[in-house]
Scaffold this active site. Structure first.
Site, PDB file in Angstrom:
ATOM      1  N   ASP A  82      75.969 -91.018  90.691  1.00 17.15           N
ATOM      2  CA  ASP A  82      75.668 -90.040  91.816  1.00 17.15           C
ATOM      3  C   ASP A  82      75.453 -88.588  92.824  1.00 17.15           C
ATOM      4  OD1 ASP A  82      75.572 -89.628  94.567  1.00 17.15           O
ATOM      5  OD2 ASP A  82      77.673 -90.609  95.385  1.00 17.15           O
ATOM      6  N   GLU A 123      77.623 -63.616  75.177  1.00 23.28           N
ATOM      7  CA  GLU A 123      78.332 -64.072  74.821  1.00 23.28           C
ATOM      8  C   GLU A 123      77.449 -65.293  74.171  1.00 23.28           C
ATOM      9  OE1 GLU A 123      80.972 -67.949  76.202  1.00 23.28           O
ATOM     10  OE2 GLU A 123      80.195 -66.167  78.311  1.00 23.28           O
ATOM     11  N   CYS A 176      82.755 -64.990  79.177  1.00 25.77           N
ATOM     12  CA  CYS A 176      81.619 -64.453  80.487  1.00 25.77           C
ATOM     13  C   CYS A 176      82.597 -62.657  81.269  1.00 25.77           C
ATOM     14  CB  CYS A 176      82.188 -65.352  81.952  1.00 25.77           C
ATOM     15  SG  CYS A 176      81.737 -66.992  81.070  1.00 25.77           S
ATOM     16  N   HIS A 191      83.175 -64.688  90.024  1.00 22.65           N
ATOM     17  CA  HIS A 191      82.833 -65.733  88.860  1.00 22.65           C
ATOM     18  C   HIS A 191      82.863 -67.278  88.751  1.00 22.65           C
ATOM     19  CE1 HIS A 191      81.499 -67.193  84.775  1.00 22.65           C
ATOM     20  NE2 HIS A 191      82.559 -67.880  84.986  1.00 22.65           N
ATOM     21  N   LYS A 200      87.422 -73.177  94.896  1.00 22.15           N
ATOM     22  CA  LYS A 200      89.033 -73.235  94.412  1.00 22.15           C
ATOM     23  C   LYS A 200      89.500 -71.464  94.300  1.00 22.15           C
ATOM     24  CE  LYS A 200      87.611 -77.665  91.075  1.00 22.15           C
ATOM     25  NZ  LYS A 200      88.468 -78.727  92.557  1.00 22.15           N
ATOM     26  N   ASN A 205      75.620 -71.600  85.132  1.00 26.53           N
ATOM     27  CA  ASN A 205      76.476 -70.350  85.341  1.00 26.53           C
ATOM     28  C   ASN A 205      75.591 -69.137  83.932  1.00 26.53           C
ATOM     29  OD1 ASN A 205      78.535 -69.109  84.229  1.00 26.53           O
ATOM     30  ND2 ASN A 205      79.301 -71.055  83.501  1.00 26.53           N
ATOM     31  N   SER A 246      86.583 -67.030  79.659  1.00 24.92           N
ATOM     32  CA  SER A 246      87.362 -67.580  79.230  1.00 24.92           C
ATOM     33  C   SER A 246      87.769 -67.366  77.467  1.00 24.92           C
ATOM     34  CB  SER A 246      86.863 -69.378  78.292  1.00 24.92           C
ATOM     35  OG  SER A 246      86.162 -69.697  80.085  1.00 24.92           O
TER      36      SER A 246
HETATM   37  N1  CAA Z   1      80.137 -87.183  95.286  1.00 26.09           N
HETATM   38  C1  CAA Z   1      80.821 -86.432  95.910  1.00 26.09           C
HETATM   39  N2  CAA Z   1      81.939 -85.394  94.791  1.00 26.09           N
HETATM   40  C2  CAA Z   1      82.581 -86.233  93.723  1.00 26.09           C
HETATM   41  C3  CAA Z   1      81.789 -87.458  94.056  1.00 26.09           C
HETATM   42  C4  CAA Z   1      80.771 -88.589  94.477  1.00 26.09           C
HETATM   43  N3  CAA Z   1      79.978 -88.924  94.249  1.00 26.09           N
HETATM   44  N4  CAA Z   1      82.264 -87.609  92.573  1.00 26.09           N
HETATM   45  C5  CAA Z   1      82.948 -86.489  92.033  1.00 26.09           C
HETATM   46  N5  CAA Z   1      83.594 -85.835  92.598  1.00 26.09           N
HETATM   47  C6  CAA Z   1      84.001 -84.085  92.528  1.00 26.09           C
HETATM   48  C7  CAA Z   1      84.856 -84.444  92.170  1.00 26.09           C
HETATM   49  O1  CAA Z   1      86.272 -84.753  93.393  1.00 26.09           O
HETATM   50  C8  CAA Z   1      85.685 -83.491  91.503  1.00 26.09           C
HETATM   51  O2  CAA Z   1      86.033 -82.693  92.852  1.00 26.09           O
HETATM   52  P1  CAA Z   1      86.953 -81.469  92.489  1.00 26.09           P
HETATM   53  O3  CAA Z   1      87.212 -80.732  91.960  1.00 26.09           O
HETATM   54  O4  CAA Z   1      87.576 -80.808  93.782  1.00 26.09           O
HETATM   55  O5  CAA Z   1      88.887 -82.162  92.450  1.00 26.09           O
HETATM   56  C9  CAA Z   1      84.009 -82.479  91.329  1.00 26.09           C
HETATM   57  O6  CAA Z   1      83.431 -83.468  91.799  1.00 26.09           O
HETATM   58  C10 CAA Z   1      84.046 -82.534  89.407  1.00 26.09           C
HETATM   59  O7  CAA Z   1      84.298 -83.609  89.171  1.00 26.09           O
HETATM   60  P2  CAA Z   1      85.264 -84.142  87.794  1.00 26.09           P
HETATM   61  O8  CAA Z   1      86.517 -83.401  87.733  1.00 26.09           O
HETATM   62  O9  CAA Z   1      85.414 -85.908  87.405  1.00 26.09           O
HETATM   63  O10 CAA Z   1      83.946 -83.216  86.647  1.00 26.09           O
HETATM   64  P3  CAA Z   1      83.863 -83.443  85.496  1.00 26.09           P
HETATM   65  O11 CAA Z   1      86.103 -84.020  85.286  1.00 26.09           O
HETATM   66  O12 CAA Z   1      83.200 -84.535  84.856  1.00 26.09           O
HETATM   67  O13 CAA Z   1      83.631 -82.244  85.077  1.00 26.09           O
HETATM   68  C11 CAA Z   1      83.964 -79.515  84.926  1.00 26.09           C
HETATM   69  C12 CAA Z   1      84.054 -80.553  85.637  1.00 26.09           C
HETATM   70  C13 CAA Z   1      85.288 -80.249  83.642  1.00 26.09           C
HETATM   71  C14 CAA Z   1      84.479 -78.630  85.386  1.00 26.09           C
HETATM   72  C15 CAA Z   1      82.699 -79.751  83.812  1.00 26.09           C
HETATM   73  O14 CAA Z   1      81.945 -79.179  84.677  1.00 26.09           O
HETATM   74  C16 CAA Z   1      83.142 -78.856  82.495  1.00 26.09           C
HETATM   75  O15 CAA Z   1      83.439 -78.819  81.468  1.00 26.09           O
HETATM   76  N6  CAA Z   1      82.191 -77.803  82.703  1.00 26.09           N
HETATM   77  C17 CAA Z   1      81.765 -76.486  82.186  1.00 26.09           C
HETATM   78  C18 CAA Z   1      83.564 -75.425  81.818  1.00 26.09           C
HETATM   79  C19 CAA Z   1      83.996 -74.316  83.590  1.00 26.09           C
HETATM   80  O16 CAA Z   1      82.307 -74.509  83.289  1.00 26.09           O
HETATM   81  N7  CAA Z   1      85.270 -74.424  83.930  1.00 26.09           N
HETATM   82  C20 CAA Z   1      84.694 -73.773  84.591  1.00 26.09           C
HETATM   83  C21 CAA Z   1      85.777 -72.645  83.870  1.00 26.09           C
HETATM   84  S1  CAA Z   1      86.159 -71.208  83.116  1.00 26.09           S
HETATM   85  C22 CAA Z   1      84.876 -70.502  83.302  1.00 26.09           C
HETATM   86  O17 CAA Z   1      84.705 -69.850  84.444  1.00 26.09           O
HETATM   87  C23 CAA Z   1      83.793 -69.790  81.988  1.00 26.09           C
HETATM   88  C24 CAA Z   1      82.597 -70.519  82.343  1.00 26.09           C
HETATM   89  O18 CAA Z   1      82.143 -69.785  83.553  1.00 26.09           O
HETATM   90  C25 CAA Z   1      82.359 -71.323  81.481  1.00 26.09           C
END
Ligand code: CAA
Length: 402
Positions: free
Chosen positions: A33, A86, A118, A240, A249, A282, A315
């Site tokens: 979706d 990075e 970052c 960030h 969040k 990002n 990170s």
């Molecule tokens: N409609 C609307 N929302 C939906 C949906 C739908 N159909 N399906 C899922 N969602 C929502 C979920 O409810 C969730 O919302 P919340 O976080 O508010 O609960 C959101 O979409 C994301 O869903 P998931 O948590 O299931 O997502 P995921 O596990 O597939 O991936 C992630 C999320 C783990 C962050 C992934 O994108 C990732 O690994 N990203 C890279 C790491 C990252 O950016 N981390 C952030 C902190 S580290 C940092 O900041 C340094 C940096 O730059 C990397």
């Protein structure tokens, strides 16, 4: 520290790629979706570098844009060029040294690269502010640039992006004065990393989100303990932004922890800073400062005299909470129309072309290869010749400094 000297960002320019992938197309290819990417993650487009674009060429565009606003005399005051990334292209030679050969800067300066995920852009900014506090006649050019890249078909893929920011740090800055008070927090956390043999980042997604929020809370406490302003005195917040939902969040976390200090704040306090990041993805080291530019460009009201709280997260992990006050000259010192046009004029890619540019053709392991001119940008990676990267400046120098 001499707090009487006002230091901060005198010029700021950003650059990104000319091509992007709409996240609806990624969702379609992933058979999920699109609302998950658009609303759940909070991203709409991902900047995609062509094979002849890398962190050096993207950074050179932003850095040259800053130099183009300066007179030759002003350029001579640059004592230091700090490059934060990075997504480094070499284990030894810094990206700053490559930039020395591309942009209209003079050779009598120190040029080097900094790395801490970052957080590197903030390390550069704060180091530069301290340098200028010690030597107010000098200026420092800080350039932060990254290409965010995860393994294909992993949850991080939808958060990819590419972009750079270049900031000139001076005394009596036109754009924003950075306060001397700051709070830092560092710890050894395996939330996101890229071993030398990997071309993409590895990530523990859930741990990374928790680490971000916990490091932010500790950094803010340190900032307060060091004499920083409480949240109710910070009109705006720039976080960030690995993806815009993460900044939401962060805002909610601060609201839950400090309900009284946050009582008067609505989502508007941080959401204007997300407009550019939502369209780019990002940009790791550059992301916080592209957020600042988004706020400065897109806030309808005059921000003069208003205070911004910043949270920088890298990170691994390092965080820093700090603040700054917007100067009355800021609108004359930023190029809002050009910034907005940069994003509006980009080309949408098909999913197949995105896969080629991001994964199949980004093979820099070869000792000899020529790259077709694809990017349309002023600077490009033309070839790798005997393991030496060869960059090309497409346009003639335009700088007043030339
Ligand atoms: N409609 C609307 N929302 C939906 C949906 C739908 N159909 N399906 C899922 N969602 C929502 C979920 O409810 C969730 O919302 P919340 O976080 O508010 O609960 C959101 O979409 C994301 O869903 P998931 O948590 O299931 O997502 P995921 O596990 O597939 O991936 C992630 C999320 C783990 C962050 C992934 O994108 C990732 O690994 N990203 C890279 C790491 C990252 O950016 N981390 C952030 C902190 S580290 C940092 O900041 C340094 C940096 O730059 C990397």
């Amino acid at each position: 520290m001499n707090k009487a000297i006002k230091v901060g960002i005198n010029r700021i320019e950003f650059s990104t790629t000319e091509n992007y992938l709409a996240l609806e197309k990624l969702a379609e290819a992933h058979q999920i979706d699109p609302a998950k990417y658009l609303h759940g993650i909070g991203q709409s487009k991902m900047a995609v570098p062509t094979p002849d674009e890398d962190t050096i060429s993207i950074a050179a565009n932003a850095a040259q844009d800053v130099l183009n606003t300066m007179t030759p005399e002003e350029v001579k005051t640059i004592s230091t060029l700090i490059f934060a990334t990075e997504t480094g292209v070499d284990q030894s030679k810094s990206g700053a040294a490559y930039l020395m050969g591309l942009i209209d800067i003079h050779p009598n300066c120190r040029a080097f690269e900094v790395k801490q995920a970052c957080y590197g852009g903030t390390a550069g900014l704060q180091m530069a502010c301290d340098m200028v506090r010690a030597r107010p006649d000098e200026s420092v050019l800080v350039v932060a640039c990254d290409i965010a890249r995860y393994q294909q078909n992993t949850p991080g893929e939808c958060t990819q992006g590419a972009g750079a920011v270049a900031m000139l740090i001076t005394a009596n800055p036109d754009i924003i004065e950075i306060d001397a008070e700051r709070g830092c927090f560092s710890a050894d956390i395996m939330d996101f990393w890229r071993p030398n043999q990997f071309k993409h980042a590895l990530v523990d997604g859930e741990l990374s989100k928790d680490a971000y929020l916990n490091v932010m809370a500790s950094s803010y406490q340190g900032y307060l303990a060091n004499g920083g302003k409480p949240l109710d005195q910070l009109e705006w917040l720039c976080f960030h932004q690995p993806f815009t939902k993460m900044a939401k969040k962060a805002f909610e976390h601060l609201s839950a922890q400090y309900p009284e200090q946050m009582a008067d704040k609505t989502d508007a306090a941080y959401s204007i800073s997300q407009q550019y990041g939502r369209e780019i993805g990002n940009t790791y080291t550059a992301s916080l400062y592209i957020g600042l530019l988004s706020l400065l460009d897109n806030a309808e009201q005059d921000l003069t005299g208003q205070t911004i709280g910043f949270f920088s997260y890298g990170s691994g992990a390092v965080g820093e909470f700090f603040s700054g006050t917007v100067n009355k000259n800021y609108r004359n010192a930023i190029n809002t129309l050009a910034n907005q046009q940069k994003l509006a004029a980009r080309t949408a890619l098909s999913y197949d072309t995105y896969c080629q540019y991001m994964y199949q053709l980004r093979d820099y392991d070869q000792a000899n290869i020529r790259y077709n001119p694809t990017s349309g940008s002023n600077f490009r990676l033309a070839a790798i010749h005997d393991n030496k990267r060869v960059y090309e400046r497409v346009l003639e120098p335009m700088s007043k400094a030339a």
